[in-house]
Design a protein around this motif. Structure first.
Motif, short mmCIF file in Angstrom:
data_model
loop_
_atom_site.label_atom_id
_atom_site.label_comp_id
_atom_site.label_asym_id
_atom_site.label_seq_id
_atom_site.Cartn_x
_atom_site.Cartn_y
_atom_site.Cartn_z
N HIS A 199 0.76 -1.15 0.00
CA HIS A 199 0.02 -0.04 -0.05
C HIS A 199 1.00 1.27 -0.08
O HIS A 199 1.98 1.25 0.57
CB HIS A 199 -0.86 -0.07 1.21
CG HIS A 199 -1.73 -1.21 1.39
ND1 HIS A 199 -2.98 -1.53 0.98
CD2 HIS A 199 -1.24 -2.40 2.09
CE1 HIS A 199 -3.33 -2.50 1.21
NE2 HIS A 199 -2.39 -3.30 2.00
N ALA A 250 1.27 5.23 0.82
CA ALA A 250 0.43 6.30 1.51
C ALA A 250 0.71 7.45 0.73
O ALA A 250 1.92 7.84 0.33
CB ALA A 250 1.05 6.41 2.99
N THR A 305 -0.31 12.16 -0.03
CA THR A 305 -1.03 13.16 0.36
C THR A 305 -1.22 13.91 -0.90
O THR A 305 -0.44 13.88 -1.90
CB THR A 305 -0.10 14.23 1.19
OG1 THR A 305 0.94 14.26 0.77
CG2 THR A 305 -0.10 13.86 2.70
N ARG A 307 -1.55 16.19 8.41
CA ARG A 307 -1.43 14.69 8.00
C ARG A 307 -0.26 14.07 8.17
O ARG A 307 0.18 13.09 8.85
CB ARG A 307 -1.91 14.52 6.74
CG ARG A 307 -3.43 14.77 6.37
CD ARG A 307 -3.75 14.55 4.90
NE ARG A 307 -5.14 14.70 4.63
CZ ARG A 307 -6.24 14.19 4.84
NH1 ARG A 307 -6.12 12.81 5.44
NH2 ARG A 307 -7.44 14.48 4.52
N ARG A 364 -1.48 10.56 9.27
CA ARG A 364 -2.68 9.99 8.59
C ARG A 364 -2.74 10.31 7.12
O ARG A 364 -2.83 11.54 6.80
CB ARG A 364 -3.73 10.83 9.47
CG ARG A 364 -3.99 10.72 10.93
CD ARG A 364 -4.91 11.45 11.63
NE ARG A 364 -6.19 10.85 11.09
CZ ARG A 364 -7.46 11.36 11.59
NH1 ARG A 364 -7.35 12.47 12.23
NH2 ARG A 364 -8.60 10.97 11.13
N PHE A 365 -2.50 9.37 6.24
CA PHE A 365 -2.62 9.46 4.87
C PHE A 365 -3.96 8.64 4.23
O PHE A 365 -4.60 7.99 4.84
CB PHE A 365 -1.29 8.75 4.36
CG PHE A 365 0.07 9.54 5.20
CD1 PHE A 365 0.28 10.63 5.00
CD2 PHE A 365 0.75 8.87 5.92
CE1 PHE A 365 1.45 11.52 5.54
CE2 PHE A 365 2.09 9.31 6.59
CZ PHE A 365 2.13 10.59 6.08
N TYR A 380 -4.58 5.90 1.28
CA TYR A 380 -3.80 4.62 0.97
C TYR A 380 -4.53 4.29 -0.43
O TYR A 380 -5.53 3.90 -0.42
CB TYR A 380 -3.89 3.55 2.07
CG TYR A 380 -3.19 4.17 3.22
CD1 TYR A 380 -1.78 4.07 3.56
CD2 TYR A 380 -3.80 4.74 4.32
CE1 TYR A 380 -1.18 4.43 4.83
CE2 TYR A 380 -3.36 5.33 5.53
CZ TYR A 380 -1.87 5.03 5.60
OH TYR A 380 -1.32 5.50 6.88
#
Length: 477
Positions: A440, A442, A444, A454, A459-460, A462
């Motif tokens: 996966h 991640a 922005t 983020r 916190r991204f 995916y």
């Protein structure tokens, strides 16, 4: 020898289960009472208002569906427009002189009755040969007249009031056309437009509440072909990908909805679905709120007070059915809602060596074993994994932290938030490996004002490698 063409009811039997869920999504929400705040702003999906109403600029008066049909011979196309017709209910109390007065609520021994908009299911059907759809196509106008009725309310044998129900006139049109496309196979682009053609305008100052009885609510469309197949727009065959990209859908989205994976039926819905959606077999009945799980709703509904249940039963027959369902659900049915295994994955390979007696004497410590104090699920536990430095090949290009990519959410992702990002560019922040061997990335999104926050919080968004397209290779900083 040829087999008989399947009847319309056979074509739509499976799809109608999903269509019913679309039709009544959000119809009445827990706690299923007309007085609850969440049940005062209703009809959020598929609302087609009269085009002359000034508020139509903020709503819609039509839905447009375009999909690809690969016909065999000259089949018949069956179309079914389905929607709810708002039936406005007024509650009145009986006076001693034989007249009635309108009230906000009327209490009966078994229920509390309040004003409410009931949803009456309406359906318009059309069957036509596909060959007739070229050129101007076929138009089917329809109109539903004004309807009024009165229902007396009794307390024992004593008349205590009545319910007045009124449905306003609703008019609409279904327009079907087909265009043959160039390509290696015979493919038609089928266009279906459902529109509200009513002339109600509301005298210029009517609000949404006044417009709803004149609207098509939760409108959606079923299409079925007697011979041939529809092509998925979400995951079309490669040879038809260009044609799929030319389809333009407005305020609705078509998905394949035939039984057992067949492609003779399409459901065009105002709610985003995946191809071949299904109702969970464990579900005991309609609870009208797909944002919750049946188990939680059933438990919460059963825990309502007797007074709350009385009001819910007076809200609507559908709400009353939910209360009865929760109160009568046996433990074994409730237990089925707790969880379900949809698929099993076979794990093959050599069996691990037997543990030594010394190793068996104490349970393994997840924070031990040469991982530097990191638990086994932490990337720091495996020196071979580095989210910042790792690279993965995407279209032959190494992609990792710092790479710029274009987002291409694939057919597995049906979340609206992902689909809204289609075509946007982003920066890869990390390459992550899950415990099942999946990769996966991640990211922005470029232009996101909260990107710095983020990154600080980790916190991204995916995506998997096949849902990205590399723009340029950027060296790590």
């Amino acid at each position: 020898m040829t087999s008989a063409a399947p009847a319309r009811e056979d074509l739509f039997a499976h799809a109608r289960q999903i269509a019913d869920a679309v039709l009544l999504e959000g119809y009445v929400l827990y706690p299923y009472r007309a007085s609850a705040a969440k049940n005062r702003m209703r009809w959020q999906f598929g609302v087609l208002v009269p085009p002359k109403w000034p508020g139509a600029a903020s709503e819609h008066s039509l839905q447009r569906t375009e999909c690809l049909l690969e016909p065999r011979g000259n089949p018949a196309l069956h179309a079914q427009v389905r929607f709810l017709h708002a039936q406005r209910r007024t509650v009145q109390r009986a006076r001693a002189d034989g007249t009635y007065e309108t009230v906000d609520a009327l209490e009966l021994p078994d229920r509390v009755v309040r004003p409410w908009d009931e949803g009456v299911t309406e359906q318009v059907d059309l069957a036509v040969e596909v060959s007739r759809l070229t050129g101007d196509g076929v138009r089917l106008p329809f109109a539903l007249p004004v309807h009024e009725e009165s229902e007396p309310l009794h307390d024992g044998g004593r008349l205590v009031g009545r319910q007045l129900r009124r449905r306003e006139r609703v008019a609409g049109e279904l327009h079907l056309t087909a265009t043959e496309l160039d390509g290696p196979c015979r493919v038609l682009r089928l266009t279906a437009t459902v529109r509200n053609t009513g002339d109600w305008s509301g005298d210029g100052d009517a609000d949404r509440e006044a417009a709803l009885p004149h609207a098509l609510l939760s409108a959606h469309l079923l299409l079925g072909v007697t011979s041939g197949a529809f092509l998925s727009l979400t995951d079309p065959p490669q040879w038809a990908s260009g044609a799929a990209a030319t389809c333009r859908n407005a305020h609705t989205w078509p998905v394949l909805a035939g039984a057992d994976g067949n492609a003779r039926t399409v459901l065009s819905s105002p709610i985003i679905l995946e191809d071949h959606p299904r109702i969970a077999p464990e579900s005991p009945g309609a609870l009208y709120d797909a944002t919750e799980i049946d188990e939680i709703l059933a438990l919460r509904t059963a825990a309502l007070t007797d007074e709350e249940k009385r009001e819910a039963r007076g809200t609507d027959d559908r709400a009353a059915a939910v209360i009865d369902l929760a109160d009568s659900m046996p433990p074994e049915v409730l237990e089925r809602l707790h969880g379900a295994v949809r698929a099993l994955r076979e794990v093959t390979g050599a069996a691990p060596p037997p543990a030594s007696p010394r190793a068996a004497a104490a349970p393994p410590d997840p924070f031990d074993g040469g991982t530097g104090g990191a638990p086994w699920w932490d990337p720091a536990a495996d020196a071979a994994v580095d989210p910042v430095r790792d690279r993965v090949l995407v279209d032959g290009t190494p992609v990792g932290a710092g790479s710029r990519v274009a987002l291409r959410p694939g057919p597995r992702r049906t979340d609206a938030q992902d689909l809204f990002l289609h075509g946007r560019t982003a920066v890869v922040e990390a390459v992550l490996h899950d415990v099942d061997g999946g990769v996966h990335l991640a990211v922005t999104v470029d232009g996101d004002p909260g990107a710095d926050i983020r990154r600080e919080q980790g916190r991204f968004l995916y995506f998997q490698p096949d849902e990205l397209a590399p723009l340029a290779a950027v060296e790590d900083t």
